[in-house]
Motif scaffolding. Structure first.
Motif, short mmCIF file in Angstrom:
data_model
loop_
_atom_site.label_atom_id
_atom_site.label_comp_id
_atom_site.label_asym_id
_atom_site.label_seq_id
_atom_site.Cartn_x
_atom_site.Cartn_y
_atom_site.Cartn_z
N GLY A 155 0.81 -1.22 0.00
CA GLY A 155 0.00 0.00 0.00
C GLY A 155 0.84 1.27 0.00
N ARG A 156 2.14 1.13 0.28
CA ARG A 156 3.04 2.29 0.25
C ARG A 156 3.47 2.63 -1.17
NH1 ARG A 156 4.94 6.18 -0.33
NH2 ARG A 156 6.62 7.33 0.69
N VAL A 157 3.25 1.72 -2.09
CA VAL A 157 3.75 1.92 -3.45
C VAL A 157 2.83 2.88 -4.20
CG1 VAL A 157 4.44 0.84 -5.61
CG2 VAL A 157 4.76 -0.37 -3.45
N SER A 158 3.26 4.09 -4.25
CA SER A 158 2.49 5.10 -4.97
C SER A 158 2.70 4.89 -6.47
CB SER A 158 2.99 6.47 -4.54
OG SER A 158 2.76 7.40 -5.57
N PRO A 159 1.68 5.18 -7.27
CA PRO A 159 1.87 5.08 -8.72
C PRO A 159 3.02 5.98 -9.19
CG PRO A 159 -0.42 5.67 -8.19
CD PRO A 159 0.32 5.59 -6.90
N GLU A 160 3.33 7.00 -8.41
CA GLU A 160 4.46 7.86 -8.78
C GLU A 160 5.77 7.06 -8.79
OE1 GLU A 160 2.80 10.63 -5.89
OE2 GLU A 160 3.74 12.28 -7.00
N PHE A 161 5.88 6.08 -7.88
CA PHE A 161 7.09 5.25 -7.87
C PHE A 161 7.22 4.50 -9.19
CE2 PHE A 161 7.02 4.28 -2.97
CZ PHE A 161 7.00 5.64 -2.71
N VAL A 162 6.10 4.00 -9.65
CA VAL A 162 6.11 3.19 -10.86
C VAL A 162 6.49 4.06 -12.06
CG1 VAL A 162 4.74 1.69 -12.37
CG2 VAL A 162 4.34 1.66 -9.89
N LEU A 163 5.85 5.24 -12.14
CA LEU A 163 6.16 6.14 -13.26
C LEU A 163 7.60 6.59 -13.21
CD1 LEU A 163 2.96 8.37 -13.51
CD2 LEU A 163 3.46 6.20 -14.61
N LYS A 164 8.08 6.86 -12.00
CA LYS A 164 9.48 7.29 -11.84
C LYS A 164 10.41 6.20 -12.37
CE LYS A 164 12.16 10.48 -10.22
NZ LYS A 164 11.87 11.92 -10.29
N ALA A 165 10.11 4.98 -12.02
CA ALA A 165 10.95 3.87 -12.50
C ALA A 165 10.97 3.84 -14.02
CB ALA A 165 10.44 2.54 -11.95
N PHE A 166 9.80 3.99 -14.63
CA PHE A 166 9.75 4.00 -16.10
C PHE A 166 10.52 5.19 -16.65
CE2 PHE A 166 5.62 1.44 -15.91
CZ PHE A 166 6.27 0.27 -16.26
N GLN A 167 10.35 6.32 -15.99
CA GLN A 167 11.01 7.54 -16.45
C GLN A 167 12.53 7.37 -16.43
OE1 GLN A 167 10.77 10.81 -13.71
NE2 GLN A 167 10.51 12.33 -15.31
N LEU A 168 13.02 6.68 -15.42
CA LEU A 168 14.46 6.54 -15.27
C LEU A 168 15.02 5.33 -16.01
CD1 LEU A 168 14.87 7.54 -11.52
CD2 LEU A 168 15.24 8.94 -13.54
N GLY A 169 14.17 4.65 -16.78
CA GLY A 169 14.71 3.63 -17.65
C GLY A 169 14.35 2.20 -17.33
N ALA A 170 13.46 1.97 -16.37
CA ALA A 170 13.03 0.59 -16.11
C ALA A 170 12.18 0.10 -17.28
CB ALA A 170 12.23 0.52 -14.82
N ASP A 171 12.27 -1.20 -17.54
CA ASP A 171 11.43 -1.79 -18.58
C ASP A 171 10.19 -2.44 -17.99
OD1 ASP A 171 13.24 -1.38 -20.93
OD2 ASP A 171 14.58 -2.54 -19.64
N GLY A 172 10.25 -2.72 -16.69
CA GLY A 172 9.10 -3.31 -16.02
C GLY A 172 9.16 -3.01 -14.53
N VAL A 173 8.00 -3.01 -13.89
CA VAL A 173 7.95 -2.77 -12.45
C VAL A 173 7.16 -3.89 -11.79
CG1 VAL A 173 7.23 -1.19 -10.61
CG2 VAL A 173 8.11 -0.27 -12.76
N PHE A 174 7.77 -4.45 -10.77
CA PHE A 174 7.16 -5.56 -10.05
C PHE A 174 6.72 -5.08 -8.67
CE2 PHE A 174 7.68 -9.04 -6.98
CZ PHE A 174 6.84 -10.00 -7.53
N ILE A 175 5.51 -5.44 -8.28
CA ILE A 175 5.05 -5.10 -6.93
C ILE A 175 4.64 -6.40 -6.24
CG2 ILE A 175 3.46 -3.70 -5.54
CD1 ILE A 175 2.96 -2.05 -8.18
N GLY A 176 5.12 -6.60 -5.06
CA GLY A 176 4.77 -7.82 -4.32
C GLY A 176 4.23 -7.47 -2.96
N GLY A 177 3.14 -8.12 -2.58
CA GLY A 177 2.56 -7.88 -1.27
C GLY A 177 1.98 -9.15 -0.68
#
Ligand code: FES
Lengths: 318, 150
Positions: free
Chosen positions: B51-73
């Protein structure tokens, strides 16, 4: 020293920003006494060559409204930056990209084909599409070529201050201008005429518990005039949006659309709103979460209505 | 620029993972201590709750060059903070829908419920995700450096 010199310019905008400058009614006459307007295409007959002839830094304050969508916009942004001591991105489009920035979700090719071929109201059997140059018998006509995407002003030139709003609040904008003329120097990059808090902070509606089952759109219900929109299941951008507008829309019975841009310390208005909205939905299973997401008709268009070109993704990625 | 060269060699996707302290991060730990093998493409960030994972984290990762983002809970019902993963999963589905509008394949974000005991499930998720991203190819972010025109 003569009167302070002011310039107003419009790039990719609707004209509403220019009108907001006039919004203060008869007070404008007093203000115009105190300043000298040296360039203002919508109201006064100056030409680009007049601006080019001005010495650098000779305009005290330039209010630049509209985003940068074509080469002419970009050229004028650079020219006015050179000629002005203080350059202000005036209004949501210059500041954040604005509503026109939603077109960044499509490529230029798609835009042209949508507008000149596909829309239900288009009748264009000859497939006429505007060209940057066209020959007519009097000579050659030129149209400034579009850039691939719309950019906010600060992506093209350095911006000193921002005045948010779609449109800005004329009265407050002039107050801010007068303060600058008198020599006040807020830190560079300050968003003038705005709060350091969210719209929710200045919203008069009653807020109790935010827990909704489903979304309602404003045409489907008659909203309770006293109660928080979000608590009624109506999307309101208040939690992610900078205040300073005195919650005008909300007081008039409409939810916030987000025109003042991201709240302080919010990097991405849309993502923040998405997060806020998803947090207040009561779901009891993965299925319900999925169903809720499907019920949001146009997430990008809703959450980034004014800020898409200045968001983290800025435009369509591929 | 960045992406094309890599494709020609063999594309190795960059994955940023956010896993909750109480379940999925512990599962990753278990996988590690049990010496289970999984692709090295994942860079893991521990957060207290999905629940701490803000969508901003995901977009930031993409912005900085990630090809995929994994969330586990944690599994639904098991979240240490009771409702955290319900909020996370709602954000996740909404974000996927929005990413599509930006031309980003929704499969580039992945959410898995993995308990602290499920080291195996964790490694399998990383393997599957890496394979899937290889098939999708690199994402060229328009926000950050190395951006390409669409
Ligand atoms: S603590 Fe694991 S998902 Fe909330």
């Amino acid at each position: 020293m003569g009167k302070p010199k002011i310039a107003c310019y419009w790039a990719a905008s609707c004209g509403g920003c220019d009108v907001s400058v006039l919004d203060i009614g008869s007070k404008l006459a007093d203000i115009v006494e105190q300043v000298e307007i040296v360039f203002w295409p919508i109201a006064l007959d100056f030409k680009y060559k007049d601006v080019e002839a001005m010495p650098d830094q000779s305009i005290d304050i330039c209010l630049f409204n509209g985003g940068i969508r074509n080469e002419e916009n970009e050229h004028m942004a650079k020219l006015l930056r050179r000629k002005s001591k203080i350059l202000i991105a005036y209004g949501a489009c210059a500041y954040l990209g604005g509503i026109l920035g939603l077109a960044n979700l499509a490529t230029l090719k798609e835009l042209f084909s949508r507008v000149y071929r596909e829309t239900p109201s288009t009748v264009n059997p000859e497939n006429t599409v505007p060209q940057p140059t066209v020959k007519v018998k009097e000579g050659e006509l030129k149209l400034s070529p579009l850039l691939e995407y719309l950019k906010p002003l600060n992506e093209v030139v350095e911006v000193d201050y921002y005045i948010p709003g779609c449109p800005p609040i004329g009265e407050k904008a002039w107050e801010a201008l007068i303060a600058l003329i008198k020599g006040e120097k807020p830190p560079k990059g300050t968003v003038l005429t705005a709060d350091e808090r969210t719209v929710c902070d200045s919203c008069p509606r009653v807020k109790e518990e935010k827990k909704i089952k489903e979304l309602k759109r404003i045409y489907q219900v008659i909203p309770d005039p006293e109660k928080c929109f979000l608590e009624q299941g109506i999307i309101c951008m208040g939690p992610a949006t900078r205040g300073g507008c005195d919650a005008q829309c909300i007081k008039a019975g409409l939810p916030c659309k987000g025109c003042f841009g991201p709240a302080p310390n919010v990097e991405d208005q849309g993502a923040r709103m998405l997060s806020a909205l998803a947090s207040i939905v009561e779901v009891n299973s993965e299925e319900e979460a999925k169903r809720f997401a499907e019920s949001v008709a146009d997430p990008a268009g809703t959450f980034y209505l004014f800020s898409l070109p200045s968001s983290m993704l800025k435009r369509r990625v591929k | 620029m960045r992406g094309w060269k890599l494709v020609a060699e063999e594309f190795t996707p960059k994955i940023i993972g956010f896993t909750c302290n109480w379940c999925t991060y512990a599962a990753a730990d278990l996988a590690g201590t049990s010496r289970m093998q999984y692709p090295p493409n994942l860079r893991l960030v521990r957060v207290m709750c999905s629940g701490r994972v803000s969508p901003e984290f995901v977009l930031k990762a993409f912005q900085l060059g990630a090809d995929g983002v994994f969330i586990g809970g944690c599994h639904l019902g098991d979240c240490h903070y009771i409702h955290g993963n319900f909020k996370a999963i709602t954000r996740y589905y909404l974000l996927k829908k929005m990413l599509q509008q930006f031309g980003i394949e929704p499969e580039r974000v992945r959410f898995n419920f993995i308990s602290a005991a499920e080291g195996e499930a964790f490694t399998q998720a990383v393997k599957d995700f890496t394979e899937q991203l290889k098939r999708l190819g690199p994402l060229r972010p328009s926000g950050g450096e190395g951006s390409g025109e669409a």
